[in-house]
Design a protein around this motif. Sequence first.
Motif, PDB file in Angstrom:
ATOM      1  N   LYS A   1       0.826  -1.208   0.000  1.00 28.84           N
ATOM      2  CA  LYS A   1       0.000   0.000   0.000  1.00 28.84           C
ATOM      3  C   LYS A   1       0.861   1.260   0.000  1.00 28.84           C
ATOM      4  CE  LYS A   1      -4.129  -1.814   0.027  1.00 28.84           C
ATOM      5  NZ  LYS A   1      -5.051  -1.552  -1.081  1.00 28.84           N
TER       6      LYS A   1
ATOM      7  N   ILE B   1      -6.697  -4.888   9.277  1.00 27.79           N
ATOM      8  CA  ILE B   1      -6.798  -3.702   8.429  1.00 27.79           C
ATOM      9  C   ILE B   1      -7.685  -2.652   9.084  1.00 27.79           C
ATOM     10  CG2 ILE B   1      -7.477  -2.859   6.154  1.00 27.79           C
ATOM     11  CD1 ILE B   1      -5.007  -4.614   6.149  1.00 27.79           C
ATOM     12  N   LYS B   2      -8.777  -3.102   9.709  1.00 27.13           N
ATOM     13  CA  LYS B   2      -9.665  -2.144  10.376  1.00 27.13           C
ATOM     14  C   LYS B   2      -8.951  -1.450  11.517  1.00 27.13           C
ATOM     15  CE  LYS B   2     -14.008  -4.491   9.236  1.00 27.13           C
ATOM     16  NZ  LYS B   2     -15.189  -5.224   9.768  1.00 27.13           N
TER      17      LYS B   2
ATOM     18  N   LYS C   1      -6.920   1.178   9.969  1.00 28.66           N
ATOM     19  CA  LYS C   1      -7.737   2.277   9.469  1.00 28.66           C
ATOM     20  C   LYS C   1      -8.182   3.207  10.569  1.00 28.66           C
ATOM     21  CE  LYS C   1      -9.606   0.105   5.309  1.00 28.66           C
ATOM     22  NZ  LYS C   1     -10.823  -0.361   4.608  1.00 28.66           N
ATOM     23  N   SER C   2      -8.312   2.667  11.793  1.00 28.50           N
ATOM     24  CA  SER C   2      -8.734   3.491  12.934  1.00 28.50           C
ATOM     25  C   SER C   2      -7.564   4.220  13.570  1.00 28.50           C
ATOM     26  CB  SER C   2      -9.413   2.599  13.978  1.00 28.50           C
ATOM     27  OG  SER C   2      -8.487   1.639  14.483  1.00 28.50           O
ATOM     28  N   SER C   3      -6.414   4.254  12.901  1.00 27.66           N
ATOM     29  CA  SER C   3      -5.200   4.864  13.464  1.00 27.66           C
ATOM     30  C   SER C   3      -5.369   6.365  13.619  1.00 27.66           C
ATOM     31  CB  SER C   3      -4.013   4.554  12.554  1.00 27.66           C
ATOM     32  OG  SER C   3      -2.908   5.311  12.931  1.00 27.66           O
TER      33      SER C   3
ATOM     34  N   PRO D   1      -4.430   5.782   7.409  1.00 29.63           N
ATOM     35  CA  PRO D   1      -5.727   5.465   6.769  1.00 29.63           C
ATOM     36  C   PRO D   1      -5.754   5.824   5.293  1.00 29.63           C
ATOM     37  CG  PRO D   1      -6.085   6.510   8.891  1.00 29.63           C
ATOM     38  CD  PRO D   1      -4.620   6.634   8.599  1.00 29.63           C
ATOM     39  N   GLU D   2      -4.918   6.816   4.875  1.00 29.93           N
ATOM     40  CA  GLU D   2      -4.897   7.177   3.460  1.00 29.93           C
ATOM     41  C   GLU D   2      -4.449   6.013   2.589  1.00 29.93           C
ATOM     42  OE1 GLU D   2      -2.714  10.656   2.503  1.00 29.93           O
ATOM     43  OE2 GLU D   2      -3.636  11.882   4.064  1.00 29.93           O
TER      44      GLU D   2
ATOM     45  N   PHE E   1      -5.186   2.976   2.866  1.00 32.56           N
ATOM     46  CA  PHE E   1      -6.220   1.952   2.682  1.00 32.56           C
ATOM     47  C   PHE E   1      -7.517   2.526   2.155  1.00 32.56           C
ATOM     48  CE2 PHE E   1      -3.310   0.628   6.035  1.00 32.56           C
ATOM     49  CZ  PHE E   1      -2.929  -0.623   5.583  1.00 32.56           C
ATOM     50  N   GLN E   2      -7.467   3.778   1.630  1.00 26.09           N
ATOM     51  CA  GLN E   2      -8.702   4.364   1.105  1.00 26.09           C
ATOM     52  C   GLN E   2      -9.185   3.656  -0.152  1.00 26.09           C
ATOM     53  OE1 GLN E   2      -8.018   8.521   0.540  1.00 26.09           O
ATOM     54  NE2 GLN E   2      -8.203   9.039   2.714  1.00 26.09           N
TER      55      GLN E   2
ATOM     56  N   ASP F   1      -9.131   0.501  -0.711  1.00 27.91           N
ATOM     57  CA  ASP F   1      -9.506  -0.892  -0.494  1.00 27.91           C
ATOM     58  C   ASP F   1     -10.918  -1.156  -0.994  1.00 27.91           C
ATOM     59  OD1 ASP F   1      -7.170  -1.718   0.406  1.00 27.91           O
ATOM     60  OD2 ASP F   1      -7.730  -2.007   2.502  1.00 27.91           O
TER      61      ASP F   1
END
Length: 1850
Positions: free
Chosen positions: A410, A577-578, A581-583, A589-590, A592-593, A595
């Motif tokens: 990523k 991954i979630k 994303k909650s980082s 999170p950018e 994994f946008q 996904d």
Amino acid sequence: MAASELYTKFARVWIPDPEEVWKSAELLKDYKPGDKVLLLHLEEGKDLEYRLDPKTKELPHLRNPDILVGENDLTALSYLHEPAVLHNLRVRFIDSKLIYTYCGIVLVAINPYEQLPIYGEDIINAYSGQNMGDMDPHIFAVAEEAYKQMARDERNQSIIVSGESGAGKTVSAKYAMRYFATVSGSASEANVEEKVLASNPIMESIGNAKTTRNDNSSRFGKYIEIGFDKRYRIIGANMRTYLLEKSRVVFQAEEERNYHIFYQLCASAQLPEFKMLRLGNANSFHYTKQGGSPVIEGVDDAKEMAHTRQACTLLGISESYQMGIFRILAGILHLGNVAFTSRDSDSCTIPPKHEPLSIFCDLMGVDYEEMCHWLCHRKLATATETYIKPISKLQATNARDALAKHIYAKLFNWIVDHVNQALHSAVKQHSFIGVLDIYGFETFEINSFEQFCINYANEKLQQQFNMHVFKLEQEEYMKEQIPWTLIDFYDNQPCINLIESKLGVLDLLDEECKMPKGTDDTWAQKLYNTHLNKCALFEKPRLSNKAFIIQHFADKVEYQCEGFLEKNKDTVFEEQIKVLKSSKFKMLPELFQDDEKAISPTSATSSGRTPLTRIPAKATKGRPGQTAKEHKKTVGHQFRNSLHLLMETLNATTPHYVRCIKPNDFKFPFTFDEKRAVQQLRACGVLETIRISAAGFPSRWTYQEFFSRYRVLMKQKDVLGDRKQTCKNVLEKLILDKDKYQFGKTKIFFRAGQVAYLEKLRADKLRAACIRIQKTIRGWLLRKKYLRMRKAAITVQRYVRGYQARCYAKFLRRTNAAVIIQKYWRMYVVHKKYKIKRAATIVLQSYLRGYLARNRYRKILREHKAVIIQKWIRGWLARTHYKKSMHAIIYLQCCFRRMMAKRELKKLKIEARSVERYKKLHIGMENKIMQLQRKVDEQNKDYKCLMEKLTNLEGIYNSETEKLRSDLERLQLSEEEAKVATGRVLSLQEEIAKLRKDLEQTQSEKKTIEERADRYKQETEQLVSNLKEENTLLKQEKETLNHLIVEQAKEMTETMEKKLVEETKQLELELNDERLRYQNLLNEFSRLEERYDDLKEEMTLMVNVPKPGHKRTDSTHSSNESEYTFSSEIADTEDIPSRTEEPSEKKVPLDMSLFLKLQKRVTELEQEKQVMQDELDRKEEQMLRSKAKEEERPQIRGAELEYESLKRQELESENKKLKNELNELRKALSEKSAPEVTAPGAPAYRVLMEQLTSVSEELDVRKEEVLILRSQLVSQKEAIQPKNTMTDSTILLEDVQKMKDKGEIAQAYIGLKETNRLLESQLQSQKRSHENEAEALRGEIQSLKEENNRQQQLLAQNLQLPPEARIEASLQHEITRLTNENLYFEELYADDPKKYQSYRISLYKRMIDLMEQLEKQDKTVRKLKKQLKVFAKKIGELEVGQMENISPGQIIDEPIRPVNIPRKEKDFQGMLEYKKEDEQKLVKNLILELKPRGVAVNLIPGLPAYILFMCVRHADYLNDDQKVRSLLTSTINSIKKVLKKRGDDFETVSFWLSNTCRFLHCLKQYSGEEGFMKHNTSRQNEHCLTNFDLAEYRQVLSDLAIQIYQQLVRVLENILQPMIVSGMLEHETIQGVSGVKPTGLRKRTSSIADEGTYTLDSILRQLNSFHSVMCQHGMDPELIKQVVKQMFYIVGAITLNNLLLRKDMCSWSKGMQIRYNVSQLEEWLRDKNLMNSGAKETLEPLIQAAQLLQVKKKTDDDAEAICSMCNALTTAQIVKVLNLYTPVNEFEERVSVSFIRTIQMRLRDRKDSPQLLMDAKHIFPVTFPFNPSSLALETIQIPASLGLGFISRV
């Protein structure tokens, strides 16, 4: 033809070899059909019986002739097969150090593992604009071909770079992009090309890693599209990536590394900004230590990190984003250190407060507990419920690694997106060139999913390559109208179908990934069931059920099924991954946008750009909800889609192929491993290209080339006027099989091997001809030698016989003479012997008789002497005996008488004692007396008798006495003689004894002395010999030393001379460099000026709607500051109405930064003027106070005050004017607030531009005024101070009055008191020392007073003199004073020479300072005069406005200014008068619309320059500076306009260069300066300028002339460049010397002169044209020489550069052609009398290169000769020519590698430029030597054809 014709004795073949792959051998006998064995002789000297295959009976491959070995294009080889290709590549790579070779349309690049100097900007310029076949193979040639086809065909291009890891793919792609960036440039100011190149370090750091084969291996594929606009300039780029090797993030094999970025981070861990990452050594992380090789030799990871960060900054990735990237990368490293502990077989845990996980969570900004939980658990979802299931340690480890890979992928995708955003351009893309850097075919011991995808991609690329080659072959055949026969080539479509078709390998793999319990084993079984025994390309290994084999186009590859499913699914737990994303870390999170989108890391559209020319893929209709699961597409499916899109892109472009070859696995420089090379050649499709070419007609010749090459095979009757028919007739006779060749429209096509056969026939014919020539010449030579020997033998015989006869006659004469000589000689000998014997006898007799006589005499003498001796001895003995006897008797008598006397005495004593005694005594006495008396009487008688007798006797006695006396005397004499003789004898005896002793002693001493003498003699001789030797050595040393001294003196003299020459040359070089830099700056300025004008035109076209009559004025900017000062006001006035005509509808925003700068500048100018005004007010008050003290010079002081008052008033008026203009500007800007107000057509914009122009002019004028006023104020201050000492106190009072603040006064008072105390203390301490010095100074004061009085007198005298004489008088006085002082100090320092010497040195320095001061004063006087004229003119202009403020008294006292002094009446001939309003007409008719050809033919040279100067003279006579300024500015701008409009016309540029130089010379000749007036006539001196110093305009014209000269050189270069290579290299000036070699697919320009081909005569004609035009225009001879020198440099540089880049031109015959061509150029120089122009020296490198091609190149002496001869060539150029040297015929020999190494060793100490090519764009700095004209101005007539009737001669 039959094999028996080719496989003959001495034919060379290739046989297979297990070590060298192919080995060369030679046939020992002819091959006959049916032979089963070939007798071969190997190169190492062994004989071999080579058995043919009984089934195929295939003969070994034939070897190409040596003449074809090392060709640039493999398709030029006559025999096209694998050993020929391999050998050709090896020879080029090892022997010639050439890494590039063409193979048809493919460029084969071999990695040299060494930095080569072949990628510089000079090489890029050399390949720019060249055809691909005209230069040696190079990556730049491929890039140029792609760029040219893009511009010519309006079609997108692709460069496909492929090869093994370590073969150099990335470097080749990088150089291709560098070429595009350099050649095309950027269309914007953003330097897109730098950004494109800057993307390489970033992509290498995150996508490259060290492998066992390559230290910088690309682990991903990339396709970079470089976008171009309509003018084919780079506007942007876009990158697509393919199949990143994610598994390397978590695993590395032995001796390999992870991606570079991780090691760069670890190496930079000590940086302050990286402390938060908590990194350490690379060995402390699991993901970086597995390979065990964390360091690459020669690579500094910390420096590479700095380069990566710099590239990120250049591409617009901010520091915060960079630190975010580094945080994520550091988090991946820490994640790899997370360890798991097993609870049981199905669950595991992470230790509490696990540090690596804690650091990972901190860096990622996620919750520790949540991440810890989901690393050990997973969520299972069913239709109704969701379960959380623990996982085993192995599963947790795999999940951790999968997460790390996913994060890295990523991040990689995110970086690629941002790079694409930085490279994206808003300008519409017109076309693009794609550079594909993709992995080559790979096969390892263990091949997995990555190798499968790589080989799948290579299968697709190979199919596209085969189709493209096939298509090109078909097009060529159809173009030449040759019957097309289908060529059988390998089609790998079945292999592609096996992989990607339905139920193919990928389809079954995806299907198995969807199965809940699918494994690698079940997938392998499905493969076996589906394809085994059904597809010939699919096989199963014998010993494995978990592998399969696919027959690829290059080789069979065995793939291990293990890991295929996992890598294809690329499974990552959604829960992990979630959590990410909650980082809280915003950047994470950018990543994994996307996904939720159907875009994979390897997707083709990941950059967000849609390719303009790609064929769009068909959109698939998706079902609702499908997009939510599209991220679960398998990697294989994604890769297949992206590969299909890539192939569509490539098919829509024109491809160009670069195949990179890795020569060895050990990275040794220039080491060739045949086995590895053959493997890669088979894998990359090069051999397939050869096979396709060999299947058709690979060898192609034009009819003219064939005729030129094989003319020797034709008879005279076969040669027809039609070349095509001639070739057909000859070929039908030479090659009987018509299938072996075909005749096209322009070419002849040959099958493989036919050219070699023709070459064999040609070589045989040439060999037969050579043999016949040799036979004839040898016979002629031997006959000539025989006749010469016969003639010589006859001559020798004649002379020998004559000699023998003369010798016999001489013998007879000698014999006769010998007999006579013998007769007389014998007689003489006998006679001489007789005489000798007779003489000897006589001598013996005489000696014997003399000896006997002497003996007899000696005997007699001895006897006589013995008698005498005896006589004397006997007498002496008798006398001695007598004396002894008498002595004894007397002694006895005495003794007896004494005894008796004693007795008598005793008796007498007794008697005396008694009386009787006395009595007796008396008695006896009386008796005695009586007796005595008697006796006396008797005695008297006797006495008388005796007396008589005595008298008689006396007479007798006297006579006897006389006799006796004489006898006595005689005896005495004899006695004395005897005594003497006796004494002598005794003394002689003593002496004899003594002498004997002395003799013995002397003899002993003599022996000793002789021994000593011998020793001494020997020692002396030895010493003498030693001394002689030493003396000889000393003499030799002396001579040597003298010789050395002389040589050293000579060397020192030569060294000094050389140093002087070198320093002079160095200074000249520095001067030329400075000139070159200055002229380059002028060139750059002119280029920018033209670009500014172009942009201005474009802006005008974009903004304005053109109207009838509207004229755009050109920019009046110039390179000199004076052009801004003396800018044309007419241009401004013309520009104002044009601005008013501009429409106000189209507006563009105003540049507010320009407005703010202008406003700030106006404010600064106001402040400066305010300060000056305050200073003027203060000075005016001071002058008013001191006016009463200056009664001596009231008029002068009044004039100065008047002048300063005027200046102050002028400054006030200018200040008010600027304020009004500023208010007007503000008002105009405040009227409207809309953006349209600031548009170019708006009033505010117009006002702003007017203000900008006026302010720029006024600024320069104000600067000069400020300088003049400051100098005047300083001079006034110096004049006031000695007159009145009260001025200082007045100033002090004024300063005190200004201090209105009481606090300031108090502080000043306190400071003053403290200062006074300090001064008093210092005064007390110094008082004593001063008192001591005062006495000594009084005497000096007295002398100084006298000197002062004398100086005052001289000063008073000087003040009465005029200013010019005043300076001279002061200087004379100073010299007189120094002379007197010198005499005084000479007397003073007579005893101390050192002090006198130091005094003299100081005196010389003072004199030098005085001379410098005098020069400065002269310059200052001239400058002040000029400034005085300027200000006098300005004061005159302001006189009317200032009259009201001047009192009548001031008017009366006002002195007369110099400018108003009435001139004397003069003869004003030589001037032209025109009206002010006719200036534009003058410029138009004389410059803008003038035709150079008519002027050059009909009128005098330089007429426009003379006319312009005569107009300037008239304006100078009128003292009209505005007219002078306007005319000169209009002239310069008009010349620039003409050159811009007709700058490509040589006549125009030459004409105005000549006139500009003549105008410049006129300004110098008539300037009034003494240096330029030496050659003037008295009449010309009267025509000098009187009022203005135009030195600044002379500099402007000089700069303009430099720009015109550079433009002339560019025009020359553009005209000559197409001719040079063809005329100097390719054309055969001497016909038949050089033959045409066979060429390949990349055909070069023919060396045969066609109708449109340039020849040497074309160049000479063009040179004649240039020279005649320059002479017609009256150009200065020195300037013509410089132009010719520049032309010849261009010819030499371009010729040499092409020679260095063209292997086919480096031959002996071509060297001869070049030498002949250069001689023709030198002859041209002689004809034009230009040999001293330095043009010949510029051809020296080319001459030496041609000589290098012709000299012998074998022995060490040859190497020494080459090193001494080629001093104008660099080492790189010499080695390059030797490497490129290629024999055209078999009779020439190649240069050996050892000889080239010898040359390199000899030249290793030479310090020269490593640059290979000469700078063909180099322009020598031009100078314009002063060339006065003898033409009188008053004699010049103005022809009516010029249309200048409005001007009149004065």
